[in-house]
Scaffold this active site. Structure first.
Site, PDB file in Angstrom:
ATOM      1  N   LYS A  15      -4.932 -10.757  19.061  1.00  0.00           N
ATOM      2  CA  LYS A  15      -4.411  -9.388  18.992  1.00  0.00           C
ATOM      3  C   LYS A  15      -4.895  -8.624  20.224  1.00  0.00           C
ATOM      4  O   LYS A  15      -5.850  -9.033  20.878  1.00  0.00           O
ATOM      5  CB  LYS A  15      -4.920  -8.719  17.717  1.00  0.00           C
ATOM      6  CG  LYS A  15      -4.196  -9.212  16.482  1.00  0.00           C
ATOM      7  CD  LYS A  15      -4.490  -8.323  15.324  1.00  0.00           C
ATOM      8  CE  LYS A  15      -3.236  -8.081  14.521  1.00  0.00           C
ATOM      9  NZ  LYS A  15      -3.422  -7.130  13.449  1.00  0.00           N
ATOM     10  N   SER A  75      -7.436   1.516  -0.382  1.00  0.00           N
ATOM     11  CA  SER A  75      -6.908   0.727   0.742  1.00  0.00           C
ATOM     12  C   SER A  75      -5.424   0.411   0.563  1.00  0.00           C
ATOM     13  O   SER A  75      -4.650   0.390   1.521  1.00  0.00           O
ATOM     14  CB  SER A  75      -7.659  -0.591   0.796  1.00  0.00           C
ATOM     15  OG  SER A  75      -8.489  -0.662   1.850  1.00  0.00           O
ATOM     16  N   LYS A  77      -8.429  -5.953  -2.720  1.00  0.00           N
ATOM     17  CA  LYS A  77      -8.251  -4.700  -1.980  1.00  0.00           C
ATOM     18  C   LYS A  77      -8.467  -3.511  -2.924  1.00  0.00           C
ATOM     19  O   LYS A  77      -7.998  -3.539  -4.063  1.00  0.00           O
ATOM     20  CB  LYS A  77      -6.822  -4.669  -1.423  1.00  0.00           C
ATOM     21  CG  LYS A  77      -6.716  -4.075  -0.037  1.00  0.00           C
ATOM     22  CD  LYS A  77      -5.289  -4.215   0.484  1.00  0.00           C
ATOM     23  CE  LYS A  77      -5.139  -3.616   1.854  1.00  0.00           C
ATOM     24  NZ  LYS A  77      -5.882  -4.262   2.913  1.00  0.00           N
ATOM     25  N   LYS A 129      -2.398   1.637   3.052  1.00  0.00           N
ATOM     26  CA  LYS A 129      -1.444   0.699   3.651  1.00  0.00           C
ATOM     27  C   LYS A 129      -0.002   1.143   3.389  1.00  0.00           C
ATOM     28  O   LYS A 129       0.844   1.055   4.281  1.00  0.00           O
ATOM     29  CB  LYS A 129      -1.688  -0.704   3.125  1.00  0.00           C
ATOM     30  CG  LYS A 129      -1.122  -1.768   4.022  1.00  0.00           C
ATOM     31  CD  LYS A 129      -1.844  -3.063   3.870  1.00  0.00           C
ATOM     32  CE  LYS A 129      -1.365  -4.048   4.905  1.00  0.00           C
ATOM     33  NZ  LYS A 129      -2.085  -5.296   4.840  1.00  0.00           N
ATOM     34  N   GLU A 152      -3.645 -13.435   0.988  1.00  0.00           N
ATOM     35  CA  GLU A 152      -3.854 -13.695   2.420  1.00  0.00           C
ATOM     36  C   GLU A 152      -5.092 -14.588   2.586  1.00  0.00           C
ATOM     37  O   GLU A 152      -6.127 -14.333   1.987  1.00  0.00           O
ATOM     38  CB  GLU A 152      -4.072 -12.381   3.176  1.00  0.00           C
ATOM     39  CG  GLU A 152      -4.226 -12.615   4.679  1.00  0.00           C
ATOM     40  CD  GLU A 152      -4.555 -11.340   5.453  1.00  0.00           C
ATOM     41  OE1 GLU A 152      -3.695 -10.871   6.203  1.00  0.00           O
ATOM     42  OE2 GLU A 152      -5.686 -10.833   5.300  1.00  0.00           O
ATOM     43  N   ARG A 183     -12.020 -11.277  -1.669  1.00  0.00           N
ATOM     44  CA  ARG A 183     -12.096  -9.854  -2.022  1.00  0.00           C
ATOM     45  C   ARG A 183     -10.775  -9.364  -2.622  1.00  0.00           C
ATOM     46  O   ARG A 183      -9.713  -9.954  -2.398  1.00  0.00           O
ATOM     47  CB  ARG A 183     -12.510  -9.005  -0.803  1.00  0.00           C
ATOM     48  CG  ARG A 183     -11.488  -8.924   0.341  1.00  0.00           C
ATOM     49  CD  ARG A 183     -10.840  -7.548   0.396  1.00  0.00           C
ATOM     50  NE  ARG A 183      -9.801  -7.442   1.405  1.00  0.00           N
ATOM     51  CZ  ARG A 183      -8.555  -7.779   1.211  1.00  0.00           C
ATOM     52  NH1 ARG A 183      -8.163  -8.299   0.074  1.00  0.00           N
ATOM     53  NH2 ARG A 183      -7.646  -7.606   2.176  1.00  0.00           N
TER      54      ARG A 183
HETATM   55  P1  0O2 Z   1      -9.297  -5.562   5.194  1.00  0.00           P
HETATM   56  O1  0O2 Z   1     -10.246  -4.618   4.572  1.00  0.00           O
HETATM   57  O2  0O2 Z   1      -9.995  -6.564   6.077  1.00  0.00           O
HETATM   58  O3  0O2 Z   1      -8.363  -6.193   4.238  1.00  0.00           O
HETATM   59  P2  0O2 Z   1      -1.970  -4.918   8.481  1.00  0.00           P
HETATM   60  O4  0O2 Z   1      -2.401  -5.805   7.344  1.00  0.00           O
HETATM   61  O5  0O2 Z   1      -0.870  -3.992   8.135  1.00  0.00           O
HETATM   62  O6  0O2 Z   1      -3.135  -4.227   9.156  1.00  0.00           O
HETATM   63  P3  0O2 Z   1      -0.605  -7.150   9.322  1.00  0.00           P
HETATM   64  O7  0O2 Z   1       0.127  -7.541  10.556  1.00  0.00           O
HETATM   65  O8  0O2 Z   1       0.167  -7.104   8.089  1.00  0.00           O
HETATM   66  O9  0O2 Z   1      -1.364  -5.810   9.582  1.00  0.00           O
HETATM   67  O10 0O2 Z   1      -1.789  -8.095   9.046  1.00  0.00           O
HETATM   68  P4  0O2 Z   1      -2.634  -8.874  10.081  1.00  0.00           P
HETATM   69  O11 0O2 Z   1      -2.674  -8.207  11.397  1.00  0.00           O
HETATM   70  O12 0O2 Z   1      -2.162 -10.285  10.024  1.00  0.00           O
HETATM   71  O13 0O2 Z   1      -4.097  -8.818   9.449  1.00  0.00           O
HETATM   72  C1  0O2 Z   1      -4.668  -7.739   8.865  1.00  0.00           C
HETATM   73  C2  0O2 Z   1      -6.112  -8.100   8.550  1.00  0.00           C
HETATM   74  O14 0O2 Z   1      -6.671  -8.888   9.612  1.00  0.00           O
HETATM   75  C3  0O2 Z   1      -6.988  -6.858   8.492  1.00  0.00           C
HETATM   76  O15 0O2 Z   1      -7.024  -6.421   7.178  1.00  0.00           O
HETATM   77  C4  0O2 Z   1      -8.332  -7.374   8.986  1.00  0.00           C
HETATM   78  O16 0O2 Z   1      -9.044  -8.028   7.958  1.00  0.00           O
HETATM   79  C5  0O2 Z   1      -7.942  -8.384  10.016  1.00  0.00           C
HETATM   80  N1  0O2 Z   1      -7.763  -7.790  11.355  1.00  0.00           N
HETATM   81  C6  0O2 Z   1      -6.586  -7.610  11.994  1.00  0.00           C
HETATM   82  N2  0O2 Z   1      -6.769  -7.061  13.208  1.00  0.00           N
HETATM   83  C7  0O2 Z   1      -8.113  -6.887  13.349  1.00  0.00           C
HETATM   84  C8  0O2 Z   1      -8.939  -6.381  14.406  1.00  0.00           C
HETATM   85  O17 0O2 Z   1      -8.479  -5.954  15.462  1.00  0.00           O
HETATM   86  N3  0O2 Z   1     -10.298  -6.365  14.166  1.00  0.00           N
HETATM   87  C9  0O2 Z   1     -10.857  -6.824  13.007  1.00  0.00           C
HETATM   88  N4  0O2 Z   1     -12.188  -6.767  12.892  1.00  0.00           N
HETATM   89  N5  0O2 Z   1     -10.088  -7.310  11.992  1.00  0.00           N
HETATM   90  C10 0O2 Z   1      -8.749  -7.349  12.151  1.00  0.00           C
HETATM   91  P5  0O2 Z   1      -7.089  -4.878   6.822  1.00  0.00           P
HETATM   92  O18 0O2 Z   1      -6.023  -4.597   5.836  1.00  0.00           O
HETATM   93  O19 0O2 Z   1      -7.102  -4.075   8.066  1.00  0.00           O
HETATM   94  O20 0O2 Z   1      -8.445  -4.662   6.135  1.00  0.00           O
END
Ligand code: 0O2
Length: 203
Positions: free
Chosen positions: A118, A55, A51, A59, A145, A49
């Site tokens: 997490k 979104s 972003k 962020k 990612e 996908r």
């Molecule tokens: P999308 O639409 O899936 O891309 P951050 O990216 O800032 O939130 P960090 O630490 O940079 O946090 O990244 P992290 O925690 O490694 O991973 C972020 C992505 O992992 C999220 O993307 C989700 O896809 C997934 N994820 C992380 N925590 C959870 C959770 O508790 N539940 C679910 N279902 N997915 C999670 P985005 O950007 O939130 O959205």
């Protein structure tokens, strides 16, 4: 105002779209390599996908980063992403190893949310990689990612995401606990399926 941001972001999207094509092809190669090496196909499905602008803006806001193209490129590493859903927990680590030894993708960050889930109960293996893109003007490195998880982890993550959507702020504690408890059942199930796989391989 948002439209101006959108125009600026769209100008860099071509690099990300090209990188996504390379990433998709590289994951196919990993799948073929795995099939050849271990004689089974570990990947159930792959989802990629890009972003959305909305979104990306959210962020930046979350991390209190000012809008600029440089800030986006240097701070948001999941503008393009791939999710590899595989059969068994052990497949995840094999796939991670293959990616790490790949000469095309350079791993710059990794998070093992399987060994260290997490707080929400979320479990997956995350990698940030540099994808080389060969443009007419030269080679650029684009960050992406890669999330690697089992079918069971994917089931939990997509339902949790759906259920959480209703709450714009904090999740009530009882719901949080239910989700964490269910993630432990998922982990137990993954371990048992992995164990059965090992038993089967002895025959
Ligand atoms: P999308 O639409 O899936 O891309 P951050 O990216 O800032 O939130 P960090 O630490 O940079 O946090 O990244 P992290 O925690 O490694 O991973 C972020 C992505 O992992 C999220 O993307 C989700 O896809 C997934 N994820 C992380 N925590 C959870 C959770 O508790 N539940 C679910 N279902 N997915 C999670 P985005 O950007 O939130 O959205």
């Amino acid at each position: 105002m948002i439209e101006n941001y959108e125009i600026e972001i769209n100008n860099i999207m071509i690099n990300y779209m090209c990188a996504l094509k390379i990433l998709e092809a590289q994951i196919e190669v990993i799948n073929d390599e795995f099939q050849y090496k271990y004689n089974h196909n570990p990947i159930e499905h792959i989802k990629t996908r890009v972003k959305s602008v909305d979104s990306i803006m959210k962020k930046l806001e979350k991390y209190k980063i000012d809008f600029s193209i440089d800030n986006i490129v240097n701070n948001i590493f999941d503008i393009i992403g791939a999710r590899i859903v595989c059969s068994f927990k052990s497949d995840i680590y094999e796939i991670v190893n293959i990616i790490k030894t790949s000469s095309c993708l350079e791993v710059v960050e990794e998070k093992d949310y399987i060994k260290n889930p997490k707080e929400s109960g979320y479990s997956s293996y995350h990698l940030i990689v540099n994808v080389p893109v060969y443009l007419s003007t030269g080679i650029i490195k684009v960050k992406a990612e890669i999330q690697i998880r089992t079918i069971a982890m994917d089931f939990w993550a997509s339902l949790e995401h759906k259920l959480k959507y209703k709450f714009s702020k904090k999740l009530p504690d009882n719901i949080k606990k239910e989700l964490v408890d269910s993630s432990k059942i998922i982990d137990d199930l993954d371990n048992r399926m992995n164990y059965i796989k090992e038993l089967v391989s002895k025959y």
